[in-house]
Design a protein around this motif. Structure first.
Motif, PDB file in Angstrom:
ATOM      1  N   ARG A  96      23.500  27.966  41.788  1.00  0.00           N
ATOM      2  CA  ARG A  96      23.512  28.713  40.525  1.00  0.00           C
ATOM      3  C   ARG A  96      24.498  29.863  40.684  1.00  0.00           C
ATOM      4  O   ARG A  96      24.397  30.641  41.632  1.00  0.00           O
ATOM      5  N   TRP A  97      25.482  29.943  39.787  1.00  0.00           N
ATOM      6  CA  TRP A  97      26.420  31.058  39.786  1.00  0.00           C
ATOM      7  C   TRP A  97      26.148  31.875  38.530  1.00  0.00           C
ATOM      8  O   TRP A  97      26.052  31.316  37.429  1.00  0.00           O
ATOM      9  N   ARG A  98      26.035  33.185  38.744  1.00  0.00           N
ATOM     10  CA  ARG A  98      25.702  34.079  37.640  1.00  0.00           C
ATOM     11  C   ARG A  98      26.874  35.034  37.422  1.00  0.00           C
ATOM     12  O   ARG A  98      27.226  35.796  38.324  1.00  0.00           O
ATOM     13  N   PHE A  99      27.503  34.913  36.278  1.00  0.00           N
ATOM     14  CA  PHE A  99      28.667  35.752  35.943  1.00  0.00           C
ATOM     15  C   PHE A  99      28.195  36.861  35.016  1.00  0.00           C
ATOM     16  O   PHE A  99      27.518  36.595  34.024  1.00  0.00           O
ATOM     17  N   ARG A 100      28.587  38.106  35.324  1.00  0.00           N
ATOM     18  CA  ARG A 100      28.242  39.143  34.353  1.00  0.00           C
ATOM     19  C   ARG A 100      29.345  40.184  34.245  1.00  0.00           C
ATOM     20  O   ARG A 100      30.171  40.330  35.155  1.00  0.00           O
ATOM     21  N   THR A 101      29.340  40.898  33.136  1.00  0.00           N
ATOM     22  CA  THR A 101      30.299  41.982  32.956  1.00  0.00           C
ATOM     23  C   THR A 101      29.714  43.043  32.050  1.00  0.00           C
ATOM     24  O   THR A 101      28.872  42.750  31.204  1.00  0.00           O
ATOM     25  N   ASN A 102      30.178  44.257  32.268  1.00  0.00           N
ATOM     26  CA  ASN A 102      29.751  45.332  31.377  1.00  0.00           C
ATOM     27  C   ASN A 102      30.821  45.698  30.375  1.00  0.00           C
ATOM     28  O   ASN A 102      30.538  46.314  29.370  1.00  0.00           O
ATOM     29  N   GLY A 103      32.062  45.306  30.633  1.00  0.00           N
ATOM     30  CA  GLY A 103      33.111  45.714  29.703  1.00  0.00           C
ATOM     31  C   GLY A 103      34.445  45.069  29.984  1.00  0.00           C
ATOM     32  O   GLY A 103      34.579  44.261  30.900  1.00  0.00           O
ATOM     33  N   ASN A 104      35.403  45.443  29.164  1.00  0.00           N
ATOM     34  CA  ASN A 104      36.782  44.948  29.264  1.00  0.00           C
ATOM     35  C   ASN A 104      36.902  43.451  29.008  1.00  0.00           C
ATOM     36  O   ASN A 104      37.893  42.838  29.366  1.00  0.00           O
ATOM     37  N   ALA A 105      35.868  42.863  28.406  1.00  0.00           N
ATOM     38  CA  ALA A 105      35.940  41.456  28.027  1.00  0.00           C
ATOM     39  C   ALA A 105      36.934  41.336  26.865  1.00  0.00           C
ATOM     40  O   ALA A 105      37.312  42.347  26.287  1.00  0.00           O
TER      41      ALA A 105
END
Ligand code: C2O
Ligand code: CU
Ligand code: CU
Length: 456
Positions: free
Chosen positions: A371-380
């Protein structure tokens, strides 16, 4: 293919004229953006065994007498469409006629590490490299483009990209049975944006937040139209832009019949009236023109940019076809043996680190489902892409908080928007060796939002 100028009425909307501003705002250019005055360019096709692909500066014909300086594969913009059958062996000699290093990456194709176009395998100007790999995956639309260290964005922007179509027995049976349209009712659409300088040449400004052009191009054509019979058409769509997300819809608000995406056919067709397509994502959609009257028009639009991308014009000639339901079987990945977390930070880091050509960031055991979990808080937006295997998306939390029909089946690129966490299941079961995980907003990639991993 020869292109003629076809004169149509003047542009009508403010958005259209604004979009043409970067072209020197000539009336002809404005018209071409508005209604579609140039026949859609169709890339030539080649098979993957034993051909030479030369990357070099050249001139691209945008239609209607408009040309631009570009960097092109085999003098074509976009490059030739490679059409392979499952079981073929690809042997492509890349000749670097550019004045900077390049590589060719086969985005979506699962190939041995030494054929993957990794930036460490850079080909110097004047040199060549033989990419060899067995084509052993489901039918689908992949593509090819450069992947050199820190220059991918500029090379792709200047024109180095082409489609790579894989055929297999399952798809052939659907075509033979009349379930899927085939030539001339199967059409590739490589959609991107661009800006032009006062002399009409492509202009590029590297910008960490992502380069957005002010003009759409489809298959390298400015203001394109396509004459369509009264038939079901199959469009193989690639977002080939550096950073722009397209929100695709038909001007009639009629639904597309979504039949496939990055990794090939879905289990069943799904009607969808709007599709948000991030850079490097692909779509396989059917559009039903069976009742389109002669000279009636329908336009493929980007709702976010307010752009007309491609005008369809009815010929009134009956062509038939069906809109299918059941298509394929997707075997679900299940029971991951471990979880990895990847945080896409700022505009240049994954888990706090910028890319290094030589540092290996993690190792993945061959054959394990993870399982790979990608996350971001900004700059998307961060369109997250993995080399060496396709994945199945399990969930999206935060941000848009849901999965979309075009995210089912097999994917190799998934859009991560601000505040989102996306979980996928992935298994590397073809090759061991060095592969990449990165953001496909190409300025982010070039700035280092990329990681090396080894399948061991
Ligand atoms: Cu289309 Cu690693 O890229
Ligand atoms: Cu790739
Ligand atoms: Cu990014």
């Amino acid at each position: 293919m020869q292109r003629r100028v076809v004169v149509v009425g003047a542009a009508s909307t403010v958005g259209v004229l604004a979009a043409a501003g970067g072209l020197g705002a000539s009336a002809a250019a404005a018209r071409s953006i508005a209604g579609g005055i140039n026949p859609l360019h169709m890339p030539s096709t080649v098979s993957p065994g034993g051909f030479t692909l030369t990357a070099q500066p050249g001139t691209a014909d945008l239609g209607g007498g408009r040309t631009t300086d570009a960097w092109v594969y085999n003098a074509a913009f976009p490059g030739p469409t490679i059409v392979a059958n499952r079981g073929d062996v690809a042997a492509v000699t890349l000749v670097n006629g550019l004045s900077q290093e390049t590589t060719t990456h086969w985005h979506g194709m699962v190939v041995p590490s030494d054929a993957d176009g990794h930036p460490k395998d850079a080909i110097s100007p004047g040199r060549s490299y033989l990419y060899q790999f067995a084509v052993d995956q489901r039918a689908g639309l992949s593509w090819y483009h450069p992947h050199p260290h820190m220059h991918t964005g500029e090379q792709v922007y200047r024109g180095l990209a082409g489609a790579f179509v894989v055929r297999d027995a399952e798809e052939a049976a659907l075509i033979a049975g009349g379930t899927l349209p085939s030539a001339p009712y199967e059409i590739p659409l490589i959609i991107r944006d661009a800006s032009f300088d006062s002399r009409g040449n492509l202009s590029f400004g590297a910008k960490s937040s992502g380069f957005l052009g002010n003009t759409p191009l489809v298959n390298g054509t400015l203001g394109p139209y396509l004459s369509v019979d009264q038939a079901a058409y199959r469009f193989r769509v690639l977002n080939g832009a550096n950073a722009r997300i397209f929100r695709l819809a038909l001007s009639t608000a009629a639904p597309f019949s979504l039949v496939g995406n990055d990794g090939g056919l879905l289990a069943a067709a799904v009607p969808v009236s709007e599709i948000r397509l991030a850079p490097a994502e692909r779509l396989d959609v059917l559009v039903d023109f069976r009742s389109l009257a002669r000279d009636a028009t329908v336009t493929l639009r980007c709702l976010d940019a307010g752009w007309n991308l491609l005008q369809f014009r009815g010929t009134g000639v009956s062509g038939g076809g069906v809109i299918p339901t059941a298509l394929s079987t997707i075997t679900p990945l299940a029971a991951p043996v471990r979880t990895r977390d990847f945080s896409f930070d700022g505009m240049s880091r994954i888990n706090g680190q910028t890319f290094s050509l030589t540092r290996v960031d993690f190792q993945v055991p061959f054959g394990d489902t993870e399982r790979w979990r990608f996350r971001t808080n900004g700059n998307a937006p961060h369109p997250v892409h993995v080399h060496g295997a396709s994945f199945q998306i399990q969930s999206r939390t935060g941000g848009r908080g849901q999965l979309f029909p075009w995210e089912s089946g097999w994917k190799d690129t998934v859009l991560l928007d601000d505040g989102e966490t996306v979980e996928v299941l992935i298994r590397f079961d073809h090759y061991r060796g060095r592969y990449l995980l990165h953001c496909h907003q190409l300025a982010h990639e070039d700035n280092g939002m990329m990681a090396n991993f080894d399948v061991v």
